[in-house]
Design a protein around this motif. Sequence first.
Motif, mmCIF file in Angstrom:
data_model
loop_
_atom_site.group_PDB
_atom_site.id
_atom_site.type_symbol
_atom_site.label_atom_id
_atom_site.label_comp_id
_atom_site.label_asym_id
_atom_site.label_seq_id
_atom_site.Cartn_x
_atom_site.Cartn_y
_atom_site.Cartn_z
ATOM 1 N N PHE A 164 14.182 8.135 19.784
ATOM 2 C CA PHE A 164 13.703 7.585 20.957
ATOM 3 C C PHE A 164 12.267 8.360 21.329
ATOM 4 C CE2 PHE A 164 13.455 8.016 25.512
ATOM 5 C CZ PHE A 164 13.364 6.764 26.056
ATOM 6 N N ARG A 211 31.085 4.533 16.995
ATOM 7 C CA ARG A 211 30.745 5.403 18.077
ATOM 8 C C ARG A 211 32.151 5.625 18.868
ATOM 9 N NH1 ARG A 211 25.390 3.634 18.332
ATOM 10 N NH2 ARG A 211 23.752 5.154 17.635
ATOM 11 N N ASP A 238 24.489 12.539 15.640
ATOM 12 C CA ASP A 238 24.171 11.012 16.014
ATOM 13 C C ASP A 238 23.225 11.144 17.390
ATOM 14 O OD1 ASP A 238 23.991 8.238 15.891
ATOM 15 O OD2 ASP A 238 25.196 8.451 17.913
ATOM 16 N N GLN A 245 19.634 12.861 16.536
ATOM 17 C CA GLN A 245 18.895 11.555 15.863
ATOM 18 C C GLN A 245 18.372 10.686 16.667
ATOM 19 O OE1 GLN A 245 21.487 10.773 12.541
ATOM 20 N NE2 GLN A 245 20.559 12.453 11.254
ATOM 21 N N SER A 246 19.149 9.985 17.591
ATOM 22 C CA SER A 246 18.739 9.148 18.392
ATOM 23 C C SER A 246 17.658 9.449 19.285
ATOM 24 C CB SER A 246 20.183 8.586 19.376
ATOM 25 O OG SER A 246 20.901 7.957 18.525
ATOM 26 N N GLU A 285 27.815 -0.183 15.164
ATOM 27 C CA GLU A 285 27.508 1.182 15.246
ATOM 28 C C GLU A 285 28.322 1.510 16.682
ATOM 29 O OE1 GLU A 285 23.365 1.603 15.967
ATOM 30 O OE2 GLU A 285 22.770 1.454 14.009
#
Length: 287
Positions: free
Chosen positions: A195, A166, A187, A190-191, A162
Amino acid sequence: MSAVGFKKLEETKQMKDVIQQIINNPTEKYISNYGEDKIKVELLKEYSDELGIIVRGELDEKEELKVFSIIPYKKGNLTMDIDEVDVIYTNNSKDDYYVYFEDIKTGNPITFYLQNVVDYLDIDEDEDAYVENIRLIALSTEGTVIFPINKDEVDKNLEQEEEQWRANLLELAREGDEEAIQLLEIDAEQSAELFKVRTKHEDLLTILEGYFIPYGLNDAEYSILGTIEDFCVETNSLTKEEVYIMDVMCLNFKLQVCINKKDLIGIPSIGMRYKGICYVQGHVEFS
């Protein structure tokens, strides 16, 4: 000062005595004929192989040193390759300069206090000058050693993939690739959503392996969390105070943290994590 072994040096008279000793007998001296009527001076005094104090000032008409600032420092050993930096003058009486750059691997903006101001002044108007590397140091007066996040080999391999993904997207985004920019935005969204869901049921320190967050009003002050990859103990030759120096991996980049043994809760060990408030400074290698 505590982070380089001067925790007990609290009285003004004691500090004046130390400054006078540095002026009389510096380990290193740097001078720059900056401008037509200004002579900038940096005096470095070592109190161990890596720790010391910088006295920065300017010579007056009588060639006496007018002291602007006294800066604790550590010589950095870990280099970071950087494409470019912006040096910012804070325009005050202390001749303070700050450096801004963007980390190549993560895209994080980082600001730090410049250690070697005289080196910068010598190349300030040189169009052929460039940056070879930088070495970051974090001076801390409060910190804690905490447990790492439990990960197996599969987790570690996925994490590496990952991070590489990135990093590749960031490189394409810097070149103006619209698709890479959109993928990074998706991304990030979504993160953030993941979280938000996890914080409802889990502790923050079990979700985030590391962070590097601006803290307070000072540009170079950060709250950091990272994994300890190596450490040693240095002793201040004057005060005999012991200082931990830790190599900390934080958000895919590495920096060295200095903290007085009496200011750290816990005992460092490789694989554990360091959490604390730090004042970040650094040395820029100009050519």
